[in-house]
Write a protein that holds these residues in place. Structure first.
Motif, PDB file in Angstrom:
ATOM      1  N   THR A   1      31.902   0.824 -26.882  1.00 50.41           N
ATOM      2  CA  THR A   1      33.125   0.391 -27.581  1.00 50.41           C
ATOM      3  C   THR A   1      33.296   1.266 -28.811  1.00 50.41           C
ATOM      4  OG1 THR A   1      31.882  -1.284 -28.809  1.00 50.41           O
ATOM      5  CG2 THR A   1      32.983  -1.999 -26.784  1.00 50.41           C
ATOM      6  N   PHE A   2      34.558   1.558 -29.140  1.00 45.78           N
ATOM      7  CA  PHE A   2      34.863   2.471 -30.249  1.00 45.78           C
ATOM      8  C   PHE A   2      36.069   1.947 -31.020  1.00 45.78           C
ATOM      9  CE2 PHE A   2      33.358   4.735 -26.490  1.00 45.78           C
ATOM     10  CZ  PHE A   2      32.211   5.344 -26.956  1.00 45.78           C
ATOM     11  N   SER A   3      36.079   2.291 -32.283  1.00 45.88           N
ATOM     12  CA  SER A   3      37.229   2.009 -33.145  1.00 45.88           C
ATOM     13  C   SER A   3      37.557   3.297 -33.877  1.00 45.88           C
ATOM     14  CB  SER A   3      36.922   0.881 -34.140  1.00 45.88           C
ATOM     15  OG  SER A   3      38.034   0.667 -35.002  1.00 45.88           O
TER      16      SER A   3
ATOM     17  N   ASN B   1      42.752   2.704 -32.922  1.00 48.77           N
ATOM     18  CA  ASN B   1      42.637   2.465 -31.491  1.00 48.77           C
ATOM     19  C   ASN B   1      41.277   1.845 -31.211  1.00 48.77           C
ATOM     20  OD1 ASN B   1      45.099   3.258 -30.715  1.00 48.77           O
ATOM     21  ND2 ASN B   1      44.475   5.132 -29.666  1.00 48.77           N
ATOM     22  N   ILE B   2      41.264   0.706 -30.527  1.00 48.57           N
ATOM     23  CA  ILE B   2      40.006   0.055 -30.147  1.00 48.57           C
ATOM     24  C   ILE B   2      39.843   0.277 -28.646  1.00 48.57           C
ATOM     25  CG2 ILE B   2      38.811  -2.143 -29.871  1.00 48.57           C
ATOM     26  CD1 ILE B   2      41.352  -1.641 -32.641  1.00 48.57           C
ATOM     27  N   SER B   3      38.730   0.880 -28.270  1.00 48.21           N
ATOM     28  CA  SER B   3      38.538   1.293 -26.874  1.00 48.21           C
ATOM     29  C   SER B   3      37.238   0.731 -26.315  1.00 48.21           C
ATOM     30  CB  SER B   3      38.518   2.830 -26.759  1.00 48.21           C
ATOM     31  OG  SER B   3      39.718   3.375 -27.259  1.00 48.21           O
TER      32      SER B   3
ATOM     33  N   GLY C   1      48.741  -5.782 -23.347  1.00 46.90           N
ATOM     34  CA  GLY C   1      49.299  -4.728 -24.195  1.00 46.90           C
ATOM     35  C   GLY C   1      48.422  -3.504 -24.331  1.00 46.90           C
ATOM     36  N   GLY C   2      47.474  -3.326 -23.400  1.00 45.52           N
ATOM     37  CA  GLY C   2      46.587  -2.177 -23.475  1.00 45.52           C
ATOM     38  C   GLY C   2      46.930  -1.117 -22.452  1.00 45.52           C
ATOM     39  N   GLU C   3      46.127  -0.048 -22.463  1.00 46.47           N
ATOM     40  CA  GLU C   3      46.294   1.046 -21.518  1.00 46.47           C
ATOM     41  C   GLU C   3      44.945   1.330 -20.862  1.00 46.47           C
ATOM     42  OE1 GLU C   3      47.830   4.413 -23.530  1.00 46.47           O
ATOM     43  OE2 GLU C   3      49.772   3.497 -24.021  1.00 46.47           O
ATOM     44  N   ILE C   4      44.977   1.798 -19.613  1.00 49.07           N
ATOM     45  CA  ILE C   4      43.748   2.133 -18.888  1.00 49.07           C
ATOM     46  C   ILE C   4      43.889   3.540 -18.331  1.00 49.07           C
ATOM     47  CG2 ILE C   4      44.634   1.007 -16.792  1.00 49.07           C
ATOM     48  CD1 ILE C   4      41.663   0.306 -16.153  1.00 49.07           C
ATOM     49  N   THR C   5      42.867   4.355 -18.569  1.00 48.86           N
ATOM     50  CA  THR C   5      42.863   5.741 -18.089  1.00 48.86           C
ATOM     51  C   THR C   5      41.582   5.995 -17.313  1.00 48.86           C
ATOM     52  OG1 THR C   5      41.871   6.507 -20.165  1.00 48.86           O
ATOM     53  CG2 THR C   5      44.277   6.569 -19.990  1.00 48.86           C
TER      54      THR C   5
ATOM     55  N   ARG D   1      38.491   4.180 -19.318  1.00 49.52           N
ATOM     56  CA  ARG D   1      38.656   3.748 -20.712  1.00 49.52           C
ATOM     57  C   ARG D   1      39.824   2.771 -20.815  1.00 49.52           C
ATOM     58  NH1 ARG D   1      39.058   7.699 -25.904  1.00 49.52           N
ATOM     59  NH2 ARG D   1      36.809   7.731 -25.474  1.00 49.52           N
ATOM     60  N   ILE D   2      39.557   1.659 -21.493  1.00 48.14           N
ATOM     61  CA  ILE D   2      40.586   0.666 -21.827  1.00 48.14           C
ATOM     62  C   ILE D   2      40.866   0.792 -23.323  1.00 48.14           C
ATOM     63  CG2 ILE D   2      41.180  -1.780 -21.901  1.00 48.14           C
ATOM     64  CD1 ILE D   2      39.184  -2.192 -19.601  1.00 48.14           C
ATOM     65  N   THR D   3      42.147   0.949 -23.704  1.00 45.42           N
ATOM     66  CA  THR D   3      42.513   1.199 -25.104  1.00 45.42           C
ATOM     67  C   THR D   3      43.551   0.186 -25.560  1.00 45.42           C
ATOM     68  OG1 THR D   3      42.119   3.552 -24.803  1.00 45.42           O
ATOM     69  CG2 THR D   3      43.374   2.904 -26.757  1.00 45.42           C
ATOM     70  N   PHE D   4      43.311  -0.369 -26.751  1.00 43.51           N
ATOM     71  CA  PHE D   4      44.267  -1.266 -27.402  1.00 43.51           C
ATOM     72  C   PHE D   4      44.631  -0.693 -28.774  1.00 43.51           C
ATOM     73  CE2 PHE D   4      41.627  -3.919 -24.660  1.00 43.51           C
ATOM     74  CZ  PHE D   4      42.583  -4.610 -23.940  1.00 43.51           C
TER      75      PHE D   4
END
Length: 640
Positions: A540-542, A550-552, A597-601, A613-616
């Motif tokens: 997990t990353f911020s 971005n919180i991933s 409301g997130g994105e997935i790549t 990766r899931i990103t909010f």
């Protein structure tokens, strides 16, 4: 450099609101009008002043010339009258016999008399050294008719006890008994004559003095400007050195003391500008141009009136600017508001349509182009709503057709072993020894395939009826711990090494159960992609991103990876590379992430591994009331 600066200004202006642009345009037009008016007014004032300067100088020259001619004529008349006076003749005769040589002529500053031979015998001065001497000029010119009429000229004479000679306008009258010469001080007369002239213009009398000139003040303004001659000479030298004209110079004097007209004791310092004009106005028909000394008048024309006009104009213009600015602001506010109100309504309509509110209608009462545009926009919104509804209906039909086709295909596969098992039981019912042998095997097959059908139906039901997320403050690190705890035994059984790289994260507004399901599907797929063991990494990353963070969450494996075709169809509802399953797993994952409301790549390489990766973005959901999200509509289903 200047181009960049101009480009920055243009970019800032282009980013202004329409109402501010209108106000800026009005202000710019007003400023240009003010500059033009101010320039025209200044030009007209300077032109009027220059014209007035020339006219005033000519008028002043004419007045002084006329007064000077009258003055010389008065002196001539007085001298002639003295020559014809019996008392003067008697005084001359007494002086020739050795009597008194002084005669008090009250009206004349210079008075002299001589006999027929041109010898001076009588004078107004007691210490006149020329008494008894012959006046050669008078003696030689006694036959000149000009002397008989009263010859006039300007000479330097000592008057009474003055240490330096003064300029005297004198007239010589030749008579039968001799001659008489009388005169008056030119400076005294000019001082009196200047009393009737404007006091703001310093006037000086110029006389030659040992190849230099001396400026004698004639009025009050001249006495208040003692340094005018020095400043004028310095400016003249400067103009000569620079090749500029030296006639009619403009001289600036600073720190002058000006007495108030009402209170003589009050004095104020000021800065004045004078145009210095030299005027030769002392020539008359009675002047002897050959013997006339260097005599001129200096007229320093004051710019005080022009400066006052300009000051008053500036005050008036400043007041006009203030009133004009208020008028411009009010008018631009009203005009811009009238213009921008329908445009703001159009913008609000665009925002509503962009947010998905296709039923929004713009209530614009304006006529003309704006009203037409609003009507067109409303019609466009209705058409778009109708088109979208038709598209959604067609899409739902297509989706459910695919779902029905997929479901039928998946259900059809277990039906064949069920039917075969039932047929085997029917065939063996009359053969007890065979029936007992195959009963357990067939019933087990039937139960297994029925459970498989039930699982398929449950999975399709979950995809079709995914509930709206029940949001609560959730830490993604807790989701990772819960999922790994669930799949720890499976990963250990396949000799998979699990690594965690968890960073401190803020609380997010999420549905923890749905997030655990989505992350669990990703972890399950990663484990299945490493049947021979490998490394599963969850992190997990911020990280900072523009103004927000971005919180991933990343799920990374070292499995067999995916081909390009698999990556392109990964989230399709009917795509799978497994020999079992429906292919809905990743579709459900993407739907859960999108609803939150997130994105997935996805990044994957065959025989290397996969990273998902899931990103909010925290600005979208880290609020007490997270924004409403558009959920896909689903058709109602019936239990099977």
């Amino acid at each position: 450099m200047y181009m960049r600066y101009a480009e920055k200004i243009l970019n800032k202006l282009s980013s202004l609101r329409l109402q501010n642009k209108i106000f800026f345009t009005y202000s710019l037009v007003f400023l240009l009008m003010f500059v033009v008016i101010f320039g025209i007014a200044s030009f007209l004032i300077d032109r009027t002043f220059s014209k007035q300067l020339g006219e005033d100088v000519i008028t002043l020259r004419s007045i002084i010339s006329r007064l000077y001619a009258q003055f010389v004529d008065t002196v001539r008349i007085e001298v002639k009258a003295k020559g014809e006076d019996q008392d003067v003749r008697s005084a001359v005769q007494r002086a020739e016999r050795g009597g008194g040589r002084v005669f008090p002529a009250a009206n004349l500053d210079v008075f002299e008399c001589g006999n027929t031979e041109g010898i001076l015998v009588l004078s107004k001065r007691i210490d006149e050294p020329r008494i008894g001497s012959k006046d050669t000029d008078v003696a030689q010119a006694k036959e000149d008719t000009a002397f008989k009429e009263g010859k006039g000229t300007i000479r330097e004479r000592i008057i009474e006890t003055d240490e330096e000679p003064q300029l005297v306008v004198e007239v010589t009258q030749w008579l039968d008994w001799g001659f008489v010469t009388g005169g008056k001080s030119l400076q005294k007369w000019l001082v009196g004559a200047m009393l009737s002239q404007p006091e703001e213009h310093p006037i000086f009398l110029v006389k030659g003095k040992e190849e230099q000139e001396e400026w004698l003040p004639l009025n009050k303004a001249a006495y208040l400007t003692p340094t005018l001659k020095t400043e004028w000479e310095q400016q003249m030298q400067t103009n000569e050195a620079e090749g500029k004209p030296i006639a009619d110079l403009a001289v600036t004097l600073k720190g002058l003391q000006q007495s108030d007209a009402t209170e003589a004791s009050d004095e104020v310092l000021r800065t004045s500008i004078f145009t210095v004009v030299r005027a030769d106005i002392l020539s008359t028909p009675f002047s002897d141009t050959d013997q006339l000394p260097f005599v001129e008048l200096i007229i320093a024309y004051s710019h005080e009136n022009r400066i006052q006009w300009q000051s008053q104009m500036r005050v008036i213009l400043l007041l006009s600017i203030g009133g004009g600015a208020v008028l411009v602001y009010c008018s631009s506010y009203l005009v811009s508001r009238r213009i921008t109100r329908p445009i703001a309504q159009l913008q609000q309509g665009v925002n509503e349509i962009g947010a998905g509110n296709l039923t929004y209608q713009i209530a614009v009462q304006s006529k003309g182009e704006v009203g037409t545009l609003a009507d067109g926009f409303n019609q466009m919104a209705l058409a778009l709503k109708q088109s979208l509804e038709e598209h959604k209906a067609a899409e739902r039909i297509a989706v459910w057709q695919d779902v029905a086709r997929q479901l039928a295909h998946e259900v059809k596969n277990p039906l064949f072993p069920i039917r075969l098992s039932v047929e085997n039981l029917q065939a063996a019912k009359d053969q007890p020894e065979i029936f007992e042998k195959i009963f357990d095997e067939c019933t087990e097959t039937i139960i297994e395939e029925v459970d498989r059908i039930r699982g398929l139906i449950d999975e399709f039901h979950q995809y079709a009826r995914l509930p709206a997320p029940a949001r609560h403050p959730v830490n993604l690190n807790d989701v990772v711990h819960a999922v790994l705890k669930l799949y720890m035994e499976l990963s250990q059984a396949q000799n998979i090494k699990v690594e965690k790289h968890l960073s401190p994260l803020p609380l997010l507004s999420l549905d923890q159960e749905q997030m655990e399901r989505a992350v669990g599907n990703l972890v399950k797929n990663a484990i299945e992609a490493m049947p021979d063991g490998g490394t599963l990494t969850l992190g997990t990353f911020s990280a900072p991103f523009e103004k927000d963070r971005n919180i991933s969450l990343e799920v990374k494996d070292t499995g067999h990876g995916m081909s390009e075709e698999t990556q392109q169809n990964l989230f399709a509802a009917d795509y799978t590379t497994k020999s079992y399953g429906t292919g809905l797993g990743m579709a459900i994952v993407r739907r859960i992430i999108t609803v939150h409301g997130g994105e997935i790549t996805v990044e994957s390489e065959e025989n290397v591994g996969t990273k998902i990766r899931i990103t909010f973005n925290e600005s979208s959901y880290l609020t007490e009331s997270p924004p409403a999200l558009m959920l896909p509509e689903t058709e109602p289903t019936t239990d099977v």
